[in-house]
Design a protein around this motif. Structure first.
Motif, PDB file in Angstrom:
ATOM      1  N   LYS A  43       0.841  -1.195   0.000  1.00 62.72           N
ATOM      2  CA  LYS A  43       0.000   0.000   0.000  1.00 62.72           C
ATOM      3  C   LYS A  43       0.877   1.245   0.000  1.00 62.72           C
ATOM      4  N   PRO A  44       0.466   2.328  -0.640  1.00 64.23           N
ATOM      5  CA  PRO A  44      -0.739   2.457  -1.491  1.00 64.23           C
ATOM      6  C   PRO A  44      -0.561   1.701  -2.809  1.00 64.23           C
ATOM      7  N   ILE A  45      -1.608   1.010  -3.216  1.00 65.66           N
ATOM      8  CA  ILE A  45      -1.547   0.127  -4.384  1.00 65.66           C
ATOM      9  C   ILE A  45      -2.085   0.856  -5.612  1.00 65.66           C
ATOM     10  N   SER A  46      -1.293   0.909  -6.650  1.00 71.71           N
ATOM     11  CA  SER A  46      -1.760   1.509  -7.901  1.00 71.71           C
ATOM     12  C   SER A  46      -2.617   0.506  -8.658  1.00 71.71           C
ATOM     13  N   PHE A  47      -3.496   0.998  -9.510  1.00 68.59           N
ATOM     14  CA  PHE A  47      -4.338   0.084 -10.289  1.00 68.59           C
ATOM     15  C   PHE A  47      -3.496  -0.751 -11.245  1.00 68.59           C
ATOM     16  N   THR A  48      -2.449  -0.155 -11.824  1.00 68.43           N
ATOM     17  CA  THR A  48      -1.581  -0.901 -12.750  1.00 68.43           C
ATOM     18  C   THR A  48      -0.962  -2.110 -12.054  1.00 68.43           C
ATOM     19  N   ARG A  49      -0.475  -1.892 -10.843  1.00 68.87           N
ATOM     20  CA  ARG A  49       0.127  -3.000 -10.091  1.00 68.87           C
ATOM     21  C   ARG A  49      -0.923  -4.024  -9.688  1.00 68.87           C
ATOM     22  N   PHE A  50      -2.104  -3.567  -9.333  1.00 67.04           N
ATOM     23  CA  PHE A  50      -3.209  -4.460  -8.970  1.00 67.04           C
ATOM     24  C   PHE A  50      -3.616  -5.308 -10.173  1.00 67.04           C
ATOM     25  N   LEU A  51      -3.697  -4.688 -11.341  1.00 65.19           N
ATOM     26  CA  LEU A  51      -4.089  -5.411 -12.555  1.00 65.19           C
ATOM     27  C   LEU A  51      -3.072  -6.486 -12.898  1.00 65.19           C
ATOM     28  N   LYS A  52      -1.800  -6.183 -12.755  1.00 68.98           N
ATOM     29  CA  LYS A  52      -0.758  -7.167 -13.026  1.00 68.98           C
ATOM     30  C   LYS A  52      -0.903  -8.380 -12.114  1.00 68.98           C
ATOM     31  N   ALA A  53      -1.173  -8.136 -10.853  1.00 68.64           N
ATOM     32  CA  ALA A  53      -1.332  -9.230  -9.889  1.00 68.64           C
ATOM     33  C   ALA A  53      -2.560 -10.081 -10.199  1.00 68.64           C
ATOM     34  N   THR A  54      -3.661  -9.435 -10.543  1.00 67.91           N
ATOM     35  CA  THR A  54      -4.881 -10.201 -10.825  1.00 67.91           C
ATOM     36  C   THR A  54      -4.787 -10.954 -12.146  1.00 67.91           C
ATOM     37  N   ASN A  55      -4.058 -10.416 -13.107  1.00 69.69           N
ATOM     38  CA  ASN A  55      -3.834 -11.162 -14.351  1.00 69.69           C
ATOM     39  C   ASN A  55      -3.045 -12.436 -14.072  1.00 69.69           C
ATOM     40  N   LYS A  56      -2.072 -12.331 -13.176  1.00 76.31           N
ATOM     41  CA  LYS A  56      -1.298 -13.511 -12.786  1.00 76.31           C
ATOM     42  C   LYS A  56      -2.216 -14.542 -12.115  1.00 76.31           C
ATOM     43  N   ALA A  57      -3.106 -14.048 -11.254  1.00 74.82           N
ATOM     44  CA  ALA A  57      -4.045 -14.947 -10.575  1.00 74.82           C
ATOM     45  C   ALA A  57      -4.976 -15.622 -11.574  1.00 74.82           C
ATOM     46  N   TYR A  58      -5.449 -14.845 -12.554  1.00 71.70           N
ATOM     47  CA  TYR A  58      -6.360 -15.416 -13.549  1.00 71.70           C
ATOM     48  C   TYR A  58      -5.663 -16.487 -14.388  1.00 71.70           C
ATOM     49  N   HIS A  59      -4.391 -16.257 -14.720  1.00 68.93           N
ATOM     50  CA  HIS A  59      -3.630 -17.260 -15.478  1.00 68.93           C
ATOM     51  C   HIS A  59      -3.514 -18.558 -14.674  1.00 68.93           C
ATOM     52  N   LEU A  60      -3.212 -18.453 -13.386  1.00 63.12           N
ATOM     53  CA  LEU A  60      -3.111 -19.639 -12.534  1.00 63.12           C
ATOM     54  C   LEU A  60      -4.457 -20.345 -12.407  1.00 63.12           C
ATOM     55  N   TYR A  61      -5.504 -19.549 -12.245  1.00 62.06           N
ATOM     56  CA  TYR A  61      -6.860 -20.103 -12.145  1.00 62.06           C
ATOM     57  C   TYR A  61      -7.235 -20.867 -13.414  1.00 62.06           C
ATOM     58  N   SER A  62      -6.977 -20.272 -14.577  1.00 66.05           N
ATOM     59  CA  SER A  62      -7.307 -20.904 -15.859  1.00 66.05           C
ATOM     60  C   SER A  62      -6.513 -22.188 -16.054  1.00 66.05           C
ATOM     61  N   THR A  63      -5.233 -22.161 -15.678  1.00 70.05           N
ATOM     62  CA  THR A  63      -4.399 -23.363 -15.788  1.00 70.05           C
ATOM     63  C   THR A  63      -4.936 -24.484 -14.908  1.00 70.05           C
ATOM     64  N   ASN A  64      -5.326 -24.142 -13.689  1.00 69.44           N
ATOM     65  CA  ASN A  64      -5.885 -25.149 -12.785  1.00 69.44           C
ATOM     66  C   ASN A  64      -7.185 -25.735 -13.322  1.00 69.44           C
ATOM     67  N   GLN A  65      -8.029 -24.869 -13.895  1.00 70.11           N
ATOM     68  CA  GLN A  65      -9.293 -25.333 -14.466  1.00 70.11           C
ATOM     69  C   GLN A  65      -9.052 -26.287 -15.628  1.00 70.11           C
ATOM     70  N   ASN A  66      -8.098 -25.936 -16.498  1.00 65.73           N
ATOM     71  CA  ASN A  66      -7.790 -26.791 -17.647  1.00 65.73           C
ATOM     72  C   ASN A  66      -7.209 -28.121 -17.210  1.00 65.73           C
ATOM     73  N   ASN A  67      -6.377 -28.101 -16.166  1.00 64.89           N
ATOM     74  CA  ASN A  67      -5.809 -29.347 -15.663  1.00 64.89           C
ATOM     75  C   ASN A  67      -6.895 -30.264 -15.121  1.00 64.89           C
ATOM     76  N   ARG A  68      -7.893 -29.661 -14.460  1.00 70.72           N
ATOM     77  CA  ARG A  68      -9.003 -30.480 -13.956  1.00 70.72           C
ATOM     78  C   ARG A  68      -9.797 -31.089 -15.099  1.00 70.72           C
ATOM     79  N   ARG A  69      -9.986 -30.313 -16.170  1.00 66.77           N
ATOM     80  CA  ARG A  69     -10.692 -30.845 -17.344  1.00 66.77           C
ATOM     81  C   ARG A  69      -9.907 -31.987 -17.979  1.00 66.77           C
ATOM     82  N   GLU A  70      -8.569 -31.831 -18.029  1.00 69.01           N
ATOM     83  CA  GLU A  70      -7.720 -32.880 -18.585  1.00 69.01           C
ATOM     84  C   GLU A  70      -7.848 -34.160 -17.777  1.00 69.01           C
TER      85      GLU A  70
END
Length: 242
Positions: free
Chosen positions: A98-125
């Motif tokens: 803190k204080p957290i900029s939106f740019t830094r927040f977006l980078k972190a959430t994009n990383k989280a979304y990539h991990l989430y998507s990978t986990n979902q695909n692995n479960r489908r596999e």
């Protein structure tokens, strides 16, 4: 991705809530003032991502995350830098100061979304490895012999005039057989196989990502034909919607 915020500072909560509202793949389920509020949410709802402070009343954010057996993805949002190593030892997605900029927040959430998507695909596999109840294999003629192909290993099928190429998981070369895509489609079981183009049938369990007009399977872009868009929308797009 369903998320919660754990922070005892109303201003910090509001900033993160505003940021979450700007990101289309995030849905805020609850703002929590303590880990006890968060536990109540986690017991009732599947949460995919937690934003949490470290200095919280009674139980710290690190102690809380350490106590969870099946922990969601989590991002620390804190004013203190000295806990970063401990946070990453717990496999935090990111550590935002803190204080957290939106740019830094977006980078972190994009990383989280990539991990989430990978986990979902692995479960489908993993799910795709379970044989279909009624039909596990197809037999095709290739190079003057009958080849037994496990349905769960098919990635996609490409039609080439009088032949089709069957692309398989863990195989460098496709199986080529004298057949039509129409006949192949009729012989495949309903549920996991969908014709999306005049030249392609896909195994929906193998899809990595989708857009309105294209699919990615095993790093291959596959187009969606105009006459197949309606079925594609109903069978695939809606299935992948968060």
């Amino acid at each position: 991705m369903k998320c919660i915020i754990i922070d005892d500072e109303p201003l910090a909560q509001q900033i993160i809530e505003d940021y979450v509202g700007m990101i289309p793949f995030l849905k805020l389920e609850k703002k929590c003032n303590s880990v006890f509020d968060a536990l109540e949410v986690l017991q009732k709802t599947r949460i995919d991502l937690i934003f949490l402070d470290i200095h919280l009343p009674n139980v710290s954010g690190i102690e809380f995350i350490s106590s969870l057996e099946n922990r969601p993805l989590f991002i620390f949002t804190t004013a203190y830098s000295e806990h970063a190593l401990e946070a990453f030892d717990l496999s935090a997605v990111d550590y935002l100061l803190k204080p957290i900029s939106f740019t830094r927040f977006l980078k972190a959430t994009n990383k989280a979304y990539h991990l989430y998507s990978t986990n979902q695909n692995n479960r489908r596999e993993e799910h795709a490895e379970v044989p279909e109840a009624d039909q596990e294999y197809i037999l095709v003629k290739s190079d003057y012999q009958s080849v037994k192909i496990k349905l769960s290993q098919i990635l996609y099928i490409e039609g080439l005039k009088d032949y089709v190429k069957i692309y398989l998981q863990h195989e460098a070369k496709p199986v080529i057989t004298l057949n039509s895509l129409k006949r192949m489609s009729e012989n495949l079981p309903d549920g996991h196989f969908l014709r999306v183009h005049k030249s392609f049938i896909v195994n929906t369990n193998k899809i990595k990502s989708v857009t309105k007009n294209r699919i990615i399977i095993h790093d291959r872009w596959i187009p969606v034909g105009d006459s197949y868009k309606s079925d594609f929308q109903n069978s695939v797009i809606n299935k992948f919607a968060l």
